[in-house]
Design a protein around this motif. Structure first.
Motif, PDB file in Angstrom:
ATOM      1  N   TRP A   1       0.860  -1.190   0.000  1.00 11.94           N
ATOM      2  CA  TRP A   1       0.000   0.000   0.000  1.00 11.94           C
ATOM      3  C   TRP A   1       0.891   1.233   0.000  1.00 11.94           C
ATOM      4  O   TRP A   1       1.663   1.455   0.933  1.00 11.94           O
ATOM      5  N   THR A   2       0.800   2.038  -1.044  1.00  9.23           N
ATOM      6  CA  THR A   2       1.696   3.171  -1.239  1.00  9.23           C
ATOM      7  C   THR A   2       1.667   4.157  -0.082  1.00  9.23           C
ATOM      8  O   THR A   2       2.707   4.671   0.344  1.00  9.23           O
ATOM      9  N   ASN A   3       0.489   4.415   0.472  1.00 11.61           N
ATOM     10  CA  ASN A   3       0.356   5.441   1.510  1.00 11.61           C
ATOM     11  C   ASN A   3       0.619   4.934   2.925  1.00 11.61           C
ATOM     12  O   ASN A   3       0.488   5.694   3.878  1.00 11.61           O
ATOM     13  N   GLY A   4       0.962   3.680   3.073  1.00  6.38           N
ATOM     14  CA  GLY A   4       1.326   3.156   4.381  1.00  6.38           C
ATOM     15  C   GLY A   4       0.183   2.513   5.155  1.00  6.38           C
ATOM     16  O   GLY A   4      -0.987   2.607   4.782  1.00  6.38           O
ATOM     17  N   SER A   5       0.546   1.863   6.261  1.00  5.58           N
ATOM     18  CA  SER A   5      -0.407   1.062   7.026  1.00  5.58           C
ATOM     19  C   SER A   5      -1.488   1.902   7.704  1.00  5.58           C
ATOM     20  O   SER A   5      -2.640   1.479   7.795  1.00  5.58           O
TER      21      SER A   5
END
Length: 198
Positions: A144-148
């Motif tokens: 996921w590009t935007n993080g957890s």
């Protein structure tokens, strides 16, 4: 009043909040459901606010234990996430919404102590999701590009929204469908059929 009756009051109060909201239930409803006097209810719960506070505290503790159980019983992050999502089907047949969702829908009508508890309940969701998702991303199970943290908020939002849509339409599938689609985008395998019970 015996302990079982006190416990029954807490169960019925939670069901009433989940079905109609905090503002919509009263001690009169509880007397009808359980068959005891208002004075008996006031003995253990002097105010509706105090009763609701205990309902939320117990529900949050129960939910935290459920999350621990999910991690203990499932090795793969994808399996943990699917089991977490299944919790949102609890009470579906009885038209019960998730408790934190039911409370947040009428936040302006809640006393400050319930504001705080509702926020803490959502933080429990988000903290757990963020930690589990981070494990999945680190292990290469998810991407996921935007993080957890961003993915955690998206997943929780789809489940809360799905709960409203699914209950309005009488469709268990609609409760989990958005969640499953987001997980698929993140690369998680679909390990359970949408709508199966716990």
């Amino acid at each position: 009043m015996t302990t079982p009756t006190r416990d029954q009051l807490l169960v019925e109060a939670e069901n009433l909040i989940r079905r109609g909201g905090y503002s919509a239930f009263s001690y009169a409803h509880l007397t009808e459901k359980i068959g005891i006097t208002k004075a008996s209810i006031h003995y253990h719960f002097p105010t509706k606010q105090r009763l609701a506070e205990e309902v939320v505290d117990l529900a949050q503790a129960r939910f935290a234990e459920a999350l621990k159980g999910i991690e203990a019983e499932n090795t793969l992050v994808a399996d943990q996430l699917h089991q977490y999502a299944m919790l949102f089907l609890d009470g579906f047949e009885a038209s019960l919404r998730p408790l934190c969702g039911a409370l947040s829908a009428e936040l302006a009508a809640l006393p400050p102590s319930l504001h705080e508890r509702t926020a803490a309940y959502f933080r429990l969701h988000l903290d757990w999701l963020t930690r589990v998702l981070e494990k999945g991303i680190t292990a290469g199970e998810l991407q996921w590009t935007n993080g957890s943290a961003a993915l955690a908020r998206l997943l929780l939002s789809t489940l809360e929204g799905g709960s409203l849509i699914g209950r309005a339409l009488g469709s268990r599938e609609d409760v989990l469908q958005g969640f499953e689609q987001v997980l698929a985008l993140a690369g998680a395998p679909a390990v359970q059929k949408i709508g199966t019970s716990l």
